[in-house]
Design an enzyme around this catalytic site. Structure first.
Site, PDB file in Angstrom:
ATOM      1  N   GLY A  18       0.824  -1.200   0.000  1.00  0.00           N
ATOM      2  CA  GLY A  18       0.000   0.000   0.000  1.00  0.00           C
ATOM      3  C   GLY A  18       0.859   1.252   0.000  1.00  0.00           C
ATOM      4  CG  MET A  22       1.174  10.483   6.439  1.00  0.00           C
ATOM      5  SD  MET A  22       0.585  10.135   8.121  1.00  0.00           S
ATOM      6  CE  MET A  22       2.099  10.273   9.055  1.00  0.00           C
ATOM      7  CG  ASP A 143      -8.465  10.856   7.828  1.00  0.00           C
ATOM      8  OD1 ASP A 143      -9.436  11.286   7.172  1.00  0.00           O
ATOM      9  OD2 ASP A 143      -7.405  10.475   7.304  1.00  0.00           O
TER      10      ASP A 143
END
Length: 761
Positions: A18, A22, A143
């Site tokens: 993935g 960040m 989030d």
């Protein structure tokens, strides 16, 4: 870091799974503990990037590690380690096998579709429970979105990515982060107070969860607009369209919950996530819509009622770990330890209070207990502090189990059971839940007899208190049947499975997933009783029903199709078995992934079928590929890698390549002896293969000691009358014949015949 592929001399990076804003997430192997993990690495700073931005990103990354490591809950990703290597920050987490909700919604064809109602309820239940815990620790996620919620193949839904979470006692840190101008959230899921820069607390997460539930229930977020500013204005000023206008079959209670979560004013939303949990569970316990099949338990990749289906290695391919079930605590009660417990069972409680789908049992419970609910004297309710400590220890036991530390888990659950017995009484449901979990842990440590006794006591107690047909009673009974099967007591297991199936059919109907799961287990047990035609017919019926209810490619449909193929093989119908195994392997590769253990298991059985059909050249190619893939994923010494190597050796022999077959068998036998033990059944199978190869090479004097060693070891570990022991003695007698020692061979054959007659069932 990627060049060295090894972090701190411990975490070996394997492949990227993935990428995000960040950094990257790698699949990795912890070389010290021999387990697979996920390693999240912060992206290194590019030369043109703003240094202040880099500082903030690094601070956020450290924050994620600190926040996530402080949280210990089954619904939150476990963090193992954190550090810096060659200037790159890294975070070591549990490796999650599954898909995030955004991927689930997209599907294979990328056309976003809503999830089934039962799945929406399942996600809502589990995420709400995880948020309740998170908020009680003073952490706000900030989030929450489909991409940050994972649905796993072991039946658990987990919240991930605490990169911008806020600790209640650390507001200054948050202000420093928000002052950078970096968006603190994702527009489609941001609360009005986030958008306006107002005060953000746990109620903002509830709003974001409302957005997530709206999307998975309807296929689109509440404000599905292309322009980001229009989305933000929608959150701030526009009432959402009621989700039932998009989807009429959505239960009214679920629509009401979603709309309450989406209230613009934080004060108008639900009080907290714990209230949300109770509302969801109260709604799910209500009447079912006509024609609806309710699904129980935890769904994620593998379904709630089949996760960890304990029907043995031939039926599943993996032994899944199971999540904690619904929290029966009423609002205001302390961790489920002080609420009332002598009321009648709920009409549609989906699973046992231990949370594990049933897989075995000791018996249907005492006669005359059906429908009885006795009010027994109980000790005074424990204090809230005691209740919280016991609930925490119970959760710790479950966490140990999820880590595979079953010995420690069993000790924790037995200790909690003893404390709950003193505080609540021996027959209180929470006490029985702890005993149920203790039994489950005992089963996983290879102590079926101890687990059987514990499950039997729990089943009998639940029958007295809750009724013989209560789902919790049936869960304990099914687990007892499974342990009976493990102990070779298949006739008794058949009786219990039959009783549980009758009860589930009465209460839930023939096509309810729990009923179908019990029918699957019954079919598996029939094959172990030698009733192969009955087993094949029942398994085919269950596969057809599961395909109708869940879909042809659903993992649980495939579990039963796998069992159909296995029984077809036992019946000698290898062409049909091969065709079915190939269909299962292809579907599992699509649904679970090519490297999933269940996909590998189906590929292995394809090799068995090819060999049985005399197509050993094809089998050889298949096993070689499987060995390569197993070695890459699990390691060259893993039992399943060695099993594939054994299959390779067998087919080398079938092709007449006996010198190669002998070398392979000897190597596998030596490794199995080191890894599994000299008397392990797999080790003995390999030693027998050594003897077979020696015989085909005409080296009968060398083969005889091998055959005798296998027979002696099986007699020690399995007993003198076990079929495998008797088969080993037959091998020994055949070898004596080949050596011209006829009288010894005849005496041994006669001894085997006498033992067969003596130990015949």
């Amino acid at each position: 870091m990627a060049e060295s592929r090894l972090i701190q001399g411990r975490y070996r990076l394997l492949d990227v799974i993935g990428r995000g804003g960040m950094g990257e997430v790698w699949r990795a192997r912890d070389e010290s503990l021999g387990r697979r993990v996920a390693v999240k690495c912060l992206k290194p700073l590019a030369p043109q990037q703003d240094r202040s931005l880099a500082r903030v990103m690094r601070e956020r990354f450290r924050r994620e590690a600190r926040v996530a490591a402080s949280l210990q809950h089954r619904g939150i990703t476990v963090v193992h380690d954190f550090g810096e290597h060659d200037g790159v920050l890294y975070l070591v987490m549990e490796l999650l096998e599954g898909r995030n909700l955004s991927e689930v919604l997209a599907g294979a064809d990328r056309a976003r579709r809503p999830m089934p109602v039962t799945d929406v309820e399942e996600v809502a239940d589990q995420v709400a429970a995880a948020l309740a815990y998170t908020h009680e620790q003073g952490v706000v996620h900030r989030d929450l979105k489909p991409a940050n919620i994972m649905r796993l193949t072991d039946g658990t839904v987990k919240i991930c990515d605490f990169g911008i979470a806020r600790l209640g006692h650390d507001i200054g840190f948050t202000q420093r982060l928000t002052g950078t101008g970096i968006a603190m959230g994702t527009p489609h899921y941001m609360s009005p107070e986030q958008i306006s820069g107002g005060y953000v607390d746990h109620r903002s997460d509830l709003y974001s969860l409302g957005c997530v539930l709206y999307e998975i229930a309807t296929g689109a977020p509440p404000f599905d607009l292309q322009d980001a500013w229009a989305v933000l204005v929608g959150h701030r000023d526009t009432p959402p369209r009621p989700p039932r206008r998009h989807r009429a079959d959505l239960p009214p209670y679920l629509e009401r919950i979603i709309l309450d979560l989406l209230a613009k004013d934080p004060g108008a939303r639900l009080g907290d996530a714990r209230d949300l949990v109770h509302r969801i569970r109260a709604g799910r316990g209500g009447p079912w819509p006509a024609g609806t099949v309710r699904r129980a338990g935890r769904y994620s990749g593998l379904p709630p009622w089949a996760t960890g289906m304990t029907t043995g290695p031939k039926a599943t391919g993996t032994a899944g770990r199971l999540p904690l079930g619904p929290d029966p605590t009423p609002p205001g009660a302390a961790a489920g330890l002080s609420g009332p417990w002598t009321t009648a069972p709920p009409a549609a409680h989906p699973e046992g209070s231990g949370g594990r789908p049933a897989g075995g049992t000791t018996g249907p419970g005492p006669a005359g207990t059906a429908g009885t609910h006795r009010t027994a004297p109980r000790p005074p309710a424990p204090s809230a502090a005691v209740a919280a400590v016991l609930a925490s220890r119970h959760e710790a036991g479950l966490s140990l189990g999820r880590l595979g530390r079953w010995e420690e888990a069993a000790e924790v659950h037995r200790a909690v059971a003893a404390e709950r017995t003193r505080a609540l009484g021996r027959a209180h449901p929470d006490t029985l839940t702890s005993r149920y979990e203790a039994a489950f842990s005992l089963s996983r440590t290879g102590r079926p007899e101890a687990a059987l006794g514990e499950y039997g006591d729990v089943a009998a107690a639940r029958a007295r208190v809750l009724g013989a047909d209560h789902p919790d009673t049936l869960a304990a009974l099914q687990e007892t049947a499974f342990e009976l099967g493990r102990l070779g007591r298949h006739a008794e297991a058949h009786q219990v499975y039959s009783a549980v199936l009758a009860a589930r059919t009465r209460a839930m109907g023939p096509d309810h997933p729990d009923t179908l799961r019990c029918r699957h287990n019954l079919a598996f047990n029939l094959s172990r009783l030698g009733r192969l035609e009955d087993a094949c017919r029942m398994a085919a019926e269950v596969a057809e029903a599961r395909a109708r209810v869940l879909g042809a490619d659903h993992p649980d449909t495939l579990v039963t199709q796998y069992e159909v193929a296995y029984v077809l093989g036992l019946l000698g119908h290898w062409s049909k078995a091969l065709e079915t195994y190939r269909a299962v392997a292809g579907a599992r590769a699509r649904v679970l992934g090519p490297d999933h253990p269940d996909t590998f298991a189906a590929r292995y059985e394809i090799g068995i079928s090819l060999g049985r059909l005399g197509r050993s050249t094809e089998a050889l190619r298949l096993y070689q590929g499987l060995i390569d893939d197993r070695s890459r994923v699990d390691g060259p010494l893993a039992p399943e890698t060695l099993r594939a190597r054994h299959g390779l050796g067998v087919n080398l022999g079938r092709l007449g390549r006996w010198e190669e077959a002998l070398a392979e068998a000897r190597d596998v036998a030596a490794i199995r002896a080191r890894v599994l033990g000299p008397d392990h059944p797999d080790t003995l199978v390999s030693r027998r293969e050594v003897a077979v190869a020696l015989g085909w090479l005409g080296r009968w004097p060398d083969a005889l000691p091998e055959y005798r060693a296998v027979a002696a070891a099986r007699a020690r570990s399995l007993g003198t009358g076990h079929p495998d022991t008797l088969a080993a003695h037959n091998d020994e007698a055949h070898c004596l014949e080949q050596l011209g020692r006829g009288p010894e061979a005849v005496a041994l054959y006669r001894g085997v015949a006498a033992l067969r007659q003596r130990y015949a069932p």
